[in-house]
Write a protein that holds these residues in place. Structure first.
Motif, PDB file in Angstrom:
ATOM      1  N   ASN A  61      -5.363  14.760  -1.968  1.00 65.04           N
ATOM      2  CA  ASN A  61      -6.111  14.624  -0.730  1.00 65.04           C
ATOM      3  C   ASN A  61      -5.514  15.669   0.203  1.00 65.04           C
ATOM      4  O   ASN A  61      -4.308  15.613   0.449  1.00 65.04           O
ATOM      5  CB  ASN A  61      -5.909  13.218  -0.138  1.00 65.04           C
ATOM      6  CG  ASN A  61      -6.632  13.049   1.176  1.00 65.04           C
ATOM      7  OD1 ASN A  61      -7.425  13.875   1.575  1.00 65.04           O
ATOM      8  ND2 ASN A  61      -6.333  11.962   1.873  1.00 65.04           N
ATOM      9  N   CYS A  76       0.928  15.384  -4.734  1.00 63.07           N
ATOM     10  CA  CYS A  76      -0.180  14.436  -4.641  1.00 63.07           C
ATOM     11  C   CYS A  76      -1.263  14.915  -5.602  1.00 63.07           C
ATOM     12  O   CYS A  76      -1.826  15.992  -5.408  1.00 63.07           O
ATOM     13  CB  CYS A  76      -0.710  14.416  -3.211  1.00 63.07           C
ATOM     14  SG  CYS A  76      -2.142  13.343  -2.988  1.00 63.07           S
ATOM     15  N   SER A 124      -5.974   0.818  -3.050  1.00 65.04           N
ATOM     16  CA  SER A 124      -6.947   1.029  -1.966  1.00 65.04           C
ATOM     17  C   SER A 124      -8.230   1.673  -2.461  1.00 65.04           C
ATOM     18  O   SER A 124      -9.323   1.166  -2.238  1.00 65.04           O
ATOM     19  CB  SER A 124      -6.342   1.901  -0.872  1.00 65.04           C
ATOM     20  OG  SER A 124      -5.471   1.139  -0.085  1.00 65.04           O
ATOM     21  N   LYS A 125      -8.099   2.817  -3.116  1.00 66.36           N
ATOM     22  CA  LYS A 125      -9.283   3.556  -3.526  1.00 66.36           C
ATOM     23  C   LYS A 125      -9.666   3.171  -4.960  1.00 66.36           C
ATOM     24  O   LYS A 125     -10.836   3.193  -5.327  1.00 66.36           O
ATOM     25  CB  LYS A 125      -9.039   5.068  -3.423  1.00 66.36           C
ATOM     26  CG  LYS A 125      -8.465   5.505  -2.081  1.00 66.36           C
ATOM     27  CD  LYS A 125      -9.397   5.216  -0.917  1.00 66.36           C
ATOM     28  CE  LYS A 125      -8.704   5.270   0.436  1.00 66.36           C
ATOM     29  NZ  LYS A 125      -8.281   6.550   0.920  1.00 66.36           N
ATOM     30  N   LEU A 174       5.296   5.303   1.355  1.00 69.92           N
ATOM     31  CA  LEU A 174       5.598   6.710   1.627  1.00 69.92           C
ATOM     32  C   LEU A 174       6.561   6.826   2.806  1.00 69.92           C
ATOM     33  O   LEU A 174       7.403   7.720   2.848  1.00 69.92           O
ATOM     34  CB  LEU A 174       4.307   7.479   1.932  1.00 69.92           C
ATOM     35  CG  LEU A 174       3.450   7.810   0.706  1.00 69.92           C
ATOM     36  CD1 LEU A 174       2.022   8.177   1.113  1.00 69.92           C
ATOM     37  CD2 LEU A 174       4.073   8.941  -0.113  1.00 69.92           C
ATOM     38  N   ARG A 220      -4.994  -4.614   1.193  1.00 66.78           N
ATOM     39  CA  ARG A 220      -3.662  -4.038   1.156  1.00 66.78           C
ATOM     40  C   ARG A 220      -2.851  -4.445  -0.081  1.00 66.78           C
ATOM     41  O   ARG A 220      -2.352  -5.569  -0.186  1.00 66.78           O
ATOM     42  CB  ARG A 220      -2.837  -4.387   2.420  1.00 66.78           C
ATOM     43  CG  ARG A 220      -3.498  -4.149   3.745  1.00 66.78           C
ATOM     44  CD  ARG A 220      -3.915  -2.721   3.929  1.00 66.78           C
ATOM     45  NE  ARG A 220      -2.827  -1.774   3.770  1.00 66.78           N
ATOM     46  CZ  ARG A 220      -3.003  -0.546   3.251  1.00 66.78           C
ATOM     47  NH1 ARG A 220      -4.212  -0.134   2.875  1.00 66.78           N
ATOM     48  NH2 ARG A 220      -1.977   0.248   3.120  1.00 66.78           N
ATOM     49  N   ASP A 253       2.516  11.021  -5.354  1.00 68.37           N
ATOM     50  CA  ASP A 253       1.490  10.158  -4.754  1.00 68.37           C
ATOM     51  C   ASP A 253       0.284  10.144  -5.689  1.00 68.37           C
ATOM     52  O   ASP A 253      -0.430  11.138  -5.824  1.00 68.37           O
ATOM     53  CB  ASP A 253       1.129  10.730  -3.370  1.00 68.37           C
ATOM     54  CG  ASP A 253       0.147   9.848  -2.608  1.00 68.37           C
ATOM     55  OD1 ASP A 253      -0.545   9.031  -3.240  1.00 68.37           O
ATOM     56  OD2 ASP A 253       0.059   9.998  -1.376  1.00 68.37           O
ATOM     57  N   GLY A 312       0.838  -1.204   0.000  1.00 68.69           N
ATOM     58  CA  GLY A 312       0.000   0.000   0.000  1.00 68.69           C
ATOM     59  C   GLY A 312       0.867   1.246   0.000  1.00 68.69           C
ATOM     60  O   GLY A 312       2.069   1.196   0.272  1.00 68.69           O
ATOM     61  N   ALA A 313       0.230   2.370  -0.304  1.00 71.20           N
ATOM     62  CA  ALA A 313       0.977   3.614  -0.449  1.00 71.20           C
ATOM     63  C   ALA A 313       1.530   4.114   0.885  1.00 71.20           C
ATOM     64  O   ALA A 313       2.627   4.664   0.933  1.00 71.20           O
ATOM     65  CB  ALA A 313       0.082   4.674  -1.080  1.00 71.20           C
ATOM     66  N   SER A 314       0.795   3.899   1.971  1.00 71.90           N
ATOM     67  CA  SER A 314       1.284   4.396   3.270  1.00 71.90           C
ATOM     68  C   SER A 314       2.627   3.783   3.619  1.00 71.90           C
ATOM     69  O   SER A 314       3.547   4.489   4.036  1.00 71.90           O
ATOM     70  CB  SER A 314       0.311   4.040   4.389  1.00 71.90           C
ATOM     71  OG  SER A 314      -0.711   4.969   4.434  1.00 71.90           O
ATOM     72  N   ALA A 338      -2.337   8.013  -5.466  1.00 71.44           N
ATOM     73  CA  ALA A 338      -3.338   7.124  -4.851  1.00 71.44           C
ATOM     74  C   ALA A 338      -4.738   7.299  -5.455  1.00 71.44           C
ATOM     75  O   ALA A 338      -5.549   6.384  -5.425  1.00 71.44           O
ATOM     76  CB  ALA A 338      -3.383   7.351  -3.344  1.00 71.44           C
ATOM     77  N   TYR A 351      -1.878  15.479   2.890  1.00 70.75           N
ATOM     78  CA  TYR A 351      -2.055  14.202   3.597  1.00 70.75           C
ATOM     79  C   TYR A 351      -1.027  14.193   4.738  1.00 70.75           C
ATOM     80  O   TYR A 351       0.182  14.350   4.489  1.00 70.75           O
ATOM     81  CB  TYR A 351      -1.801  13.088   2.586  1.00 70.75           C
ATOM     82  CG  TYR A 351      -1.972  11.694   3.082  1.00 70.75           C
ATOM     83  CD1 TYR A 351      -3.174  11.269   3.620  1.00 70.75           C
ATOM     84  CD2 TYR A 351      -0.928  10.777   2.980  1.00 70.75           C
ATOM     85  CE1 TYR A 351      -3.333   9.968   4.062  1.00 70.75           C
ATOM     86  CE2 TYR A 351      -1.082   9.468   3.404  1.00 70.75           C
ATOM     87  CZ  TYR A 351      -2.281   9.070   3.952  1.00 70.75           C
ATOM     88  OH  TYR A 351      -2.434   7.784   4.387  1.00 70.75           O
ATOM     89  N   SER A 411      -1.602   3.005  -5.320  1.00 68.31           N
ATOM     90  CA  SER A 411      -2.310   2.150  -4.377  1.00 68.31           C
ATOM     91  C   SER A 411      -3.558   1.591  -5.043  1.00 68.31           C
ATOM     92  O   SER A 411      -4.189   2.269  -5.855  1.00 68.31           O
ATOM     93  CB  SER A 411      -2.709   3.032  -3.187  1.00 68.31           C
ATOM     94  OG  SER A 411      -3.657   2.388  -2.393  1.00 68.31           O
ATOM     95  N   TYR A 447       2.974  12.787   5.097  1.00 67.30           N
ATOM     96  CA  TYR A 447       4.208  13.315   4.479  1.00 67.30           C
ATOM     97  C   TYR A 447       5.056  14.025   5.524  1.00 67.30           C
ATOM     98  O   TYR A 447       6.260  13.834   5.613  1.00 67.30           O
ATOM     99  CB  TYR A 447       3.899  14.319   3.358  1.00 67.30           C
ATOM    100  CG  TYR A 447       2.988  13.833   2.255  1.00 67.30           C
ATOM    101  CD1 TYR A 447       2.901  12.495   1.925  1.00 67.30           C
ATOM    102  CD2 TYR A 447       2.223  14.740   1.527  1.00 67.30           C
ATOM    103  CE1 TYR A 447       2.061  12.068   0.912  1.00 67.30           C
ATOM    104  CE2 TYR A 447       1.390  14.324   0.501  1.00 67.30           C
ATOM    105  CZ  TYR A 447       1.306  12.987   0.207  1.00 67.30           C
ATOM    106  OH  TYR A 447       0.482  12.574  -0.793  1.00 67.30           O
TER     107      TYR A 447
HETATM  108  N1  PLP Z   1      -1.804   8.727  -0.077  1.00 68.12           N
HETATM  109  C1  PLP Z   1      -2.913   9.452   0.079  1.00 68.12           C
HETATM  110  C2  PLP Z   1      -2.958  10.822  -0.490  1.00 68.12           C
HETATM  111  C3  PLP Z   1      -4.004   8.939   0.782  1.00 68.12           C
HETATM  112  O1  PLP Z   1      -5.096   9.687   0.959  1.00 68.12           O
HETATM  113  C4  PLP Z   1      -3.924   7.630   1.306  1.00 68.12           C
HETATM  114  C5  PLP Z   1      -5.035   7.051   2.068  1.00 68.12           C
HETATM  115  O2  PLP Z   1      -6.019   7.635   2.383  1.00 68.12           O
HETATM  116  C6  PLP Z   1      -2.742   6.929   1.128  1.00 68.12           C
HETATM  117  C7  PLP Z   1      -1.715   7.500   0.420  1.00 68.12           C
HETATM  118  C8  PLP Z   1      -2.570   5.568   1.711  1.00 68.12           C
HETATM  119  O3  PLP Z   1      -3.072   4.592   0.904  1.00 68.12           O
HETATM  120  P1  PLP Z   1      -2.921   3.049   1.231  1.00 68.12           P
HETATM  121  O4  PLP Z   1      -4.249   2.567   1.695  1.00 68.12           O
HETATM  122  O5  PLP Z   1      -2.484   2.418  -0.043  1.00 68.12           O
HETATM  123  O6  PLP Z   1      -1.873   2.887   2.296  1.00 68.12           O
END
Ligand code: PLP
Length: 394
Positions: free
Chosen positions: A176, A172, A237-238, A111, A246, A204, A106-108, A206, A131, A235, A134
């Motif tokens: 977000n 990003c 995720s969304k 990052l 994940r 990013d 996942g992106a978190s 995402a 977000y 990611s 960072y």
């Molecule tokens: N980057 C941004 C801008 C996000 O808003 C989010 C999750 O809300 C993520 C990364 C994290 O995504 P992931 O669920 O892949 O860890």
């Protein structure tokens, strides 16, 4: 006695969601019958699509079969998934070799982990509102943060400038919390700036799947010169509802070199040292997203959220409220009416309409006076929230 990483003491309390939860539970305690509409959530509400579920089941069966069982996979990702992702980029005109694609959880995770590649003395530029991860990930590492506030005036998409020069640059897009999305020309300016100064952009992406305007870039790799200055973090995720399952991926181009060192080689070394990769079952599920059936099915889910966005945008338009986002992103970033601050508007909405969102201050000081709505909720709640907003604000 061991010395802890003292930079953790410099982290600001992440009280945003705790404070929201407290205010909501206090309200509910006093108004047990109120039907609260939660328009602040950043999690998806639709389940995984059928193509992914079928692939997950099949992969579980593989693990029960002596001939198909998979043990350790390559740390940087299963070839079948790296190839599928590289082929997906090809459809956008971006040529990547599969070993420029790294499968992640996942992106978190990425990052945070990717910061291992950079010296701790390097400075990181964060465009705010942002977000929160960072800033926090860099504070933990003891890095200097250069805050670049954005505003309604620049459409929350600021241009690079010598005054905010930094080694690492977070972009990003779609953003977000603001939903603002960089155009090709704007991204080109950042890419040229980074190449000129030897900086590296951490892009990013995402929310790239929410882009519907055909002129907007989904990937920074679509921009000329990006492969010598950018790492892209993505990611599912969304895009495909993998928030709980994940899975993500990161593009580290082979052409990305600094001080004679290859970032791609370094990331391979990092991954092969610090992880044994993502589960086989989940990677099979992820690969199904990139099949034509998977793409068709995830687009249906994305359309559902986009219709939520349309419903909210229509109400805000009718109420004469300024906002950005919504069209190419799952977030709407609205200007609070009557000069209210984000928290003030939060209380007003909660008390007068029983609608919950996210105050802009939670994403940086320049978010004051703004408010974020998410479009990930269910249709009925979104429709009802739009009705209540219209009643209250027009
Ligand atoms: N980057 C941004 C801008 C996000 O808003 C989010 C999750 O809300 C993520 C990364 C994290 O995504 P992931 O669920 O892949 O860890």
């Amino acid at each position: 006695m061991i010395t802890p990483n003292h930079h953790y003491a410099e982290l600001k309390d992440s009280y945003l969601f705790a404070r929201i939860a407290q205010k909501v539970s206090d309200y509910q305690a006093c108004h047990p019958d109120a039907h609260l509409l939660r328009m602040g959530i950043g999690d998806v509400s639709l389940p995984l699509c059928d193509a992914v579920i079928a692939a997950l089941h099949q992969a579980v069966d593989d693990q029960a079969d002596k001939d198909r069982f998979q043990g350790y996979l390559p740390e940087c990702g299963a070839p079948f998934l790296r190839e599928a992702i590289a082929a997906h980029y090809h459809t956008r005109g971006v040529e990547l070799s599969p070993d420029e694609v790294f499968v992640s959880s996942g992106a978190s995770d990425e990052l945070g982990d990717i910061l291992d590649l950079f010296d701790r003395s390097s400075a990181a530029l964060v465009i705010e509102p942002a977000y929160p991860a960072y800033v926090d990930a860099n504070v933990m590492a003891g890095r200097t943060i250069v805050h670049l506030p954005s505003s309604k005036g620049d459409g929350f998409l600021p241009e690079p400038s010598e005054e905010t020069l930094a080694d690492l640059i977070y972009l990003c897009s779609p953003n977000n919390p603001t939903g603002a999305t960089f155009s090709r020309t704007q991204l080109q300016h950042w890419v040229d700036f980074a190449n000129e100064h030897g900086s590296i952009i951490l892009f990013d992406a995402a929310y790239e799947a929410f882009i519907e305007d055909p002129d907007l870039p989904h990937s920074i790799m679509e921009i000329e010169g990006a492969k010598t200055c950018a790492i892209e973090i993505c990611s599912l995720s969304k895009t495909a509802g993998f928030t709980g399952t994940r899975l993500g991926y990161t593009v580290v181009p082979k052409a990305l070199m600094r001080a004679g060192m290859s970032m791609n080689d370094m990331w391979v070394r990092n991954r092969t040292t610090k992880t044994n990769g993502v589960s086989y079952v989940i990677q099979r599920g992820g690969a199904a997203v990139f099949t034509s059936e998977g793409q068709r099915q995830i687009r249906e889910n994305l359309r559902y959220y986009k219709e939520n966005a349309r419903i909210l945008m229509q109400a805000l338009d009718q109420a004469g409220i300024w906002y950005c986002g919504g069209r190419n992103a799952p977030y709407l970033w609205i200007e609070c009416p009557d000069g209210m601050g984000g928290w003030e508007f939060f209380d007003y909405l909660l008390n007068e309409a029983q609608v919950v969102g996210t105050p802009g201050e939670g994403f940086g000081a320049c978010g004051k006076g703004y408010f974020r709505f998410s479009t990930f909720g269910n249709r009925e709640d979104t429709q009802e929230a739009a009705r209540r907003l219209l009643d209250l604000l027009s």
